[in-house]
Design a protein around this motif. Structure first.
Motif, PDB file in Angstrom:
ATOM      1  N   ALA A   5       0.849  -1.192   0.000  1.00 55.96           N
ATOM      2  CA  ALA A   5       0.000   0.000   0.000  1.00 55.96           C
ATOM      3  C   ALA A   5       0.884   1.242   0.000  1.00 55.96           C
ATOM      4  O   ALA A   5       1.968   1.244   0.583  1.00 55.96           O
ATOM      5  CB  ALA A   5      -0.895  -0.014   1.230  1.00 55.96           C
ATOM      6  N   VAL A   6       0.425   2.298  -0.639  1.00 59.39           N
ATOM      7  CA  VAL A   6       1.148   3.568  -0.648  1.00 59.39           C
ATOM      8  C   VAL A   6       0.620   4.417   0.498  1.00 59.39           C
ATOM      9  O   VAL A   6      -0.590   4.561   0.678  1.00 59.39           O
ATOM     10  CB  VAL A   6       0.959   4.293  -1.996  1.00 59.39           C
ATOM     11  N   CYS A   7       1.527   4.975   1.274  1.00 59.92           N
ATOM     12  CA  CYS A   7       1.155   5.796   2.425  1.00 59.92           C
ATOM     13  C   CYS A   7       0.481   7.085   1.954  1.00 59.92           C
ATOM     14  O   CYS A   7       1.033   7.800   1.118  1.00 59.92           O
ATOM     15  CB  CYS A   7       2.399   6.130   3.248  1.00 59.92           C
ATOM     16  N   PRO A   8      -0.702   7.391   2.492  1.00 55.04           N
ATOM     17  CA  PRO A   8      -1.386   8.625   2.088  1.00 55.04           C
ATOM     18  C   PRO A   8      -0.746   9.891   2.677  1.00 55.04           C
ATOM     19  O   PRO A   8      -1.042  10.990   2.236  1.00 55.04           O
ATOM     20  CB  PRO A   8      -2.803   8.440   2.633  1.00 55.04           C
ATOM     21  N   TYR A   9       0.124   9.735   3.650  1.00 54.24           N
ATOM     22  CA  TYR A   9       0.754  10.887   4.297  1.00 54.24           C
ATOM     23  C   TYR A   9       2.046  11.313   3.617  1.00 54.24           C
ATOM     24  O   TYR A   9       2.263  12.496   3.384  1.00 54.24           O
ATOM     25  CB  TYR A   9       1.030  10.590   5.775  1.00 54.24           C
ATOM     26  N   CYS A  10       2.911  10.349   3.290  1.00 47.69           N
ATOM     27  CA  CYS A  10       4.213  10.718   2.714  1.00 47.69           C
ATOM     28  C   CYS A  10       4.450  10.136   1.328  1.00 47.69           C
ATOM     29  O   CYS A  10       5.443  10.469   0.688  1.00 47.69           O
ATOM     30  CB  CYS A  10       5.336  10.297   3.660  1.00 47.69           C
TER      31      CYS A  10
ATOM     32  N   LEU B 227     -15.127  -4.823   6.132  1.00 50.40           N
ATOM     33  CA  LEU B 227     -14.535  -5.898   5.331  1.00 50.40           C
ATOM     34  C   LEU B 227     -13.696  -5.394   4.166  1.00 50.40           C
ATOM     35  O   LEU B 227     -12.823  -6.092   3.685  1.00 50.40           O
ATOM     36  CB  LEU B 227     -15.634  -6.827   4.811  1.00 50.40           C
ATOM     37  N   CYS B 228     -13.951  -4.172   3.695  1.00 50.17           N
ATOM     38  CA  CYS B 228     -13.207  -3.658   2.542  1.00 50.17           C
ATOM     39  C   CYS B 228     -12.007  -2.812   2.969  1.00 50.17           C
ATOM     40  O   CYS B 228     -11.349  -2.203   2.147  1.00 50.17           O
ATOM     41  CB  CYS B 228     -14.129  -2.844   1.642  1.00 50.17           C
ATOM     42  N   ARG B 229     -11.705  -2.770   4.266  1.00 48.88           N
ATOM     43  CA  ARG B 229     -10.599  -1.939   4.767  1.00 48.88           C
ATOM     44  C   ARG B 229      -9.595  -2.797   5.529  1.00 48.88           C
ATOM     45  O   ARG B 229      -9.962  -3.738   6.211  1.00 48.88           O
ATOM     46  CB  ARG B 229     -11.147  -0.853   5.689  1.00 48.88           C
ATOM     47  N   SER B 230      -8.322  -2.468   5.378  1.00 46.43           N
ATOM     48  CA  SER B 230      -7.275  -3.166   6.122  1.00 46.43           C
ATOM     49  C   SER B 230      -6.337  -2.132   6.740  1.00 46.43           C
ATOM     50  O   SER B 230      -6.179  -1.033   6.225  1.00 46.43           O
ATOM     51  CB  SER B 230      -6.500  -4.124   5.216  1.00 46.43           C
ATOM     52  N   MET B 231      -5.718  -2.492   7.848  1.00 43.38           N
ATOM     53  CA  MET B 231      -4.840  -1.582   8.579  1.00 43.38           C
ATOM     54  C   MET B 231      -3.396  -1.786   8.137  1.00 43.38           C
ATOM     55  O   MET B 231      -2.917  -2.919   8.064  1.00 43.38           O
ATOM     56  CB  MET B 231      -4.956  -1.818  10.081  1.00 43.38           C
ATOM     57  N   HIS B 232      -2.691  -0.679   7.848  1.00 43.05           N
ATOM     58  CA  HIS B 232      -1.301  -0.715   7.401  1.00 43.05           C
ATOM     59  C   HIS B 232      -0.473   0.241   8.246  1.00 43.05           C
ATOM     60  O   HIS B 232      -1.003   1.103   8.937  1.00 43.05           O
ATOM     61  CB  HIS B 232      -1.213  -0.309   5.928  1.00 43.05           C
ATOM     62  N   PHE B 233       0.861   0.098   8.144  1.00 41.42           N
ATOM     63  CA  PHE B 233       1.787   0.953   8.874  1.00 41.42           C
ATOM     64  C   PHE B 233       2.896   1.376   7.935  1.00 41.42           C
ATOM     65  O   PHE B 233       3.450   0.553   7.203  1.00 41.42           O
ATOM     66  CB  PHE B 233       2.375   0.210  10.081  1.00 41.42           C
ATOM     67  N   CYS B 234       3.224   2.662   7.924  1.00 38.70           N
ATOM     68  CA  CYS B 234       4.290   3.190   7.065  1.00 38.70           C
ATOM     69  C   CYS B 234       5.611   3.183   7.824  1.00 38.70           C
ATOM     70  O   CYS B 234       5.710   3.732   8.923  1.00 38.70           O
ATOM     71  CB  CYS B 234       3.950   4.616   6.639  1.00 38.70           C
TER      72      CYS B 234
ATOM     73  N   ASP C 136       6.110   3.659  -0.391  1.00 33.30           N
ATOM     74  CA  ASP C 136       5.537   2.322  -0.531  1.00 33.30           C
ATOM     75  C   ASP C 136       6.216   1.332   0.411  1.00 33.30           C
ATOM     76  O   ASP C 136       6.040   0.135   0.294  1.00 33.30           O
ATOM     77  CB  ASP C 136       5.585   1.837  -1.979  1.00 33.30           C
ATOM     78  N   GLU C 137       6.996   1.854   1.357  1.00 38.75           N
ATOM     79  CA  GLU C 137       7.627   1.013   2.381  1.00 38.75           C
ATOM     80  C   GLU C 137       6.632   0.844   3.526  1.00 38.75           C
ATOM     81  O   GLU C 137       6.771   1.430   4.597  1.00 38.75           O
ATOM     82  CB  GLU C 137       8.922   1.648   2.867  1.00 38.75           C
ATOM     83  N   THR C 138       5.585   0.063   3.262  1.00 39.48           N
ATOM     84  CA  THR C 138       4.520  -0.151   4.229  1.00 39.48           C
ATOM     85  C   THR C 138       4.302  -1.636   4.438  1.00 39.48           C
ATOM     86  O   THR C 138       4.728  -2.449   3.622  1.00 39.48           O
ATOM     87  CB  THR C 138       3.207   0.487   3.737  1.00 39.48           C
ATOM     88  N   HIS C 139       3.649  -1.977   5.523  1.00 40.23           N
ATOM     89  CA  HIS C 139       3.263  -3.359   5.737  1.00 40.23           C
ATOM     90  C   HIS C 139       1.877  -3.398   6.370  1.00 40.23           C
ATOM     91  O   HIS C 139       1.437  -2.442   7.004  1.00 40.23           O
ATOM     92  CB  HIS C 139       4.289  -4.113   6.594  1.00 40.23           C
ATOM     93  N   ARG C 140       1.203  -4.499   6.158  1.00 44.77           N
ATOM     94  CA  ARG C 140      -0.138  -4.678   6.694  1.00 44.77           C
ATOM     95  C   ARG C 140      -0.012  -5.099   8.152  1.00 44.77           C
ATOM     96  O   ARG C 140       0.626  -6.086   8.476  1.00 44.77           O
ATOM     97  CB  ARG C 140      -0.873  -5.753   5.905  1.00 44.77           C
ATOM     98  N   GLU C 141      -0.620  -4.306   9.027  1.00 45.37           N
ATOM     99  CA  GLU C 141      -0.577  -4.635  10.453  1.00 45.37           C
ATOM    100  C   GLU C 141      -1.638  -5.647  10.821  1.00 45.37           C
ATOM    101  O   GLU C 141      -1.424  -6.482  11.668  1.00 45.37           O
ATOM    102  CB  GLU C 141      -0.787  -3.369  11.280  1.00 45.37           C
ATOM    103  N   HIS C 142      -2.785  -5.560  10.202  1.00 47.68           N
ATOM    104  CA  HIS C 142      -3.888  -6.454  10.525  1.00 47.68           C
ATOM    105  C   HIS C 142      -4.750  -6.585   9.287  1.00 47.68           C
ATOM    106  O   HIS C 142      -5.031  -5.586   8.633  1.00 47.68           O
ATOM    107  CB  HIS C 142      -4.698  -5.884  11.689  1.00 47.68           C
ATOM    108  N   PRO C 143      -5.152  -7.806   8.932  1.00 46.94           N
ATOM    109  CA  PRO C 143      -5.926  -7.977   7.706  1.00 46.94           C
ATOM    110  C   PRO C 143      -7.316  -7.356   7.766  1.00 46.94           C
ATOM    111  O   PRO C 143      -7.890  -7.054   6.746  1.00 46.94           O
ATOM    112  CB  PRO C 143      -6.025  -9.489   7.541  1.00 46.94           C
ATOM    113  N   LYS C 144      -7.844  -7.156   8.965  1.00 45.28           N
ATOM    114  CA  LYS C 144      -9.182  -6.571   9.089  1.00 45.28           C
ATOM    115  C   LYS C 144      -9.098  -5.159   9.627  1.00 45.28           C
ATOM    116  O   LYS C 144      -8.393  -4.887  10.581  1.00 45.28           O
ATOM    117  CB  LYS C 144     -10.041  -7.383  10.045  1.00 45.28           C
TER     118      LYS C 144
END
Length: 59
Positions: free
Chosen positions: A21-26, A41-48, A29-37
């Motif tokens: 995922a591309v970070c909306p703040y900066c 259902l159409c949203r997932s949590m990521h961390f930059c 693309d150096e991001t990872h999914r923190e939690h699949p939910k």
């Protein structure tokens, strides 16, 4: 028999071909999914890793 919930299985080790995922703040693309939910259902949590901000990805 029921199929597994796709919101739980998305992002498993078998999804290596998924683009990060591309970070909306900066814009990094150096991001990872923190939690699949996420909250839905159409949203997932990521961390930059670049700006260290959590964000939601829709899709």
């Amino acid at each position: 028999m029921r199929d597994r919930d796709p919101s739980v299985t998305a992002g498993d080790a078998g999804d290596a071909d998924e683009e990060p995922a591309v970070c909306p703040y900066c814009g990094s693309d150096e991001t990872h999914r923190e939690h699949p939910k996420g909250p839905g259902l159409c949203r997932s949590m990521h961390f930059c890793e670049n700006c260290e901000e959590p964000f939601e990805r829709f899709g």
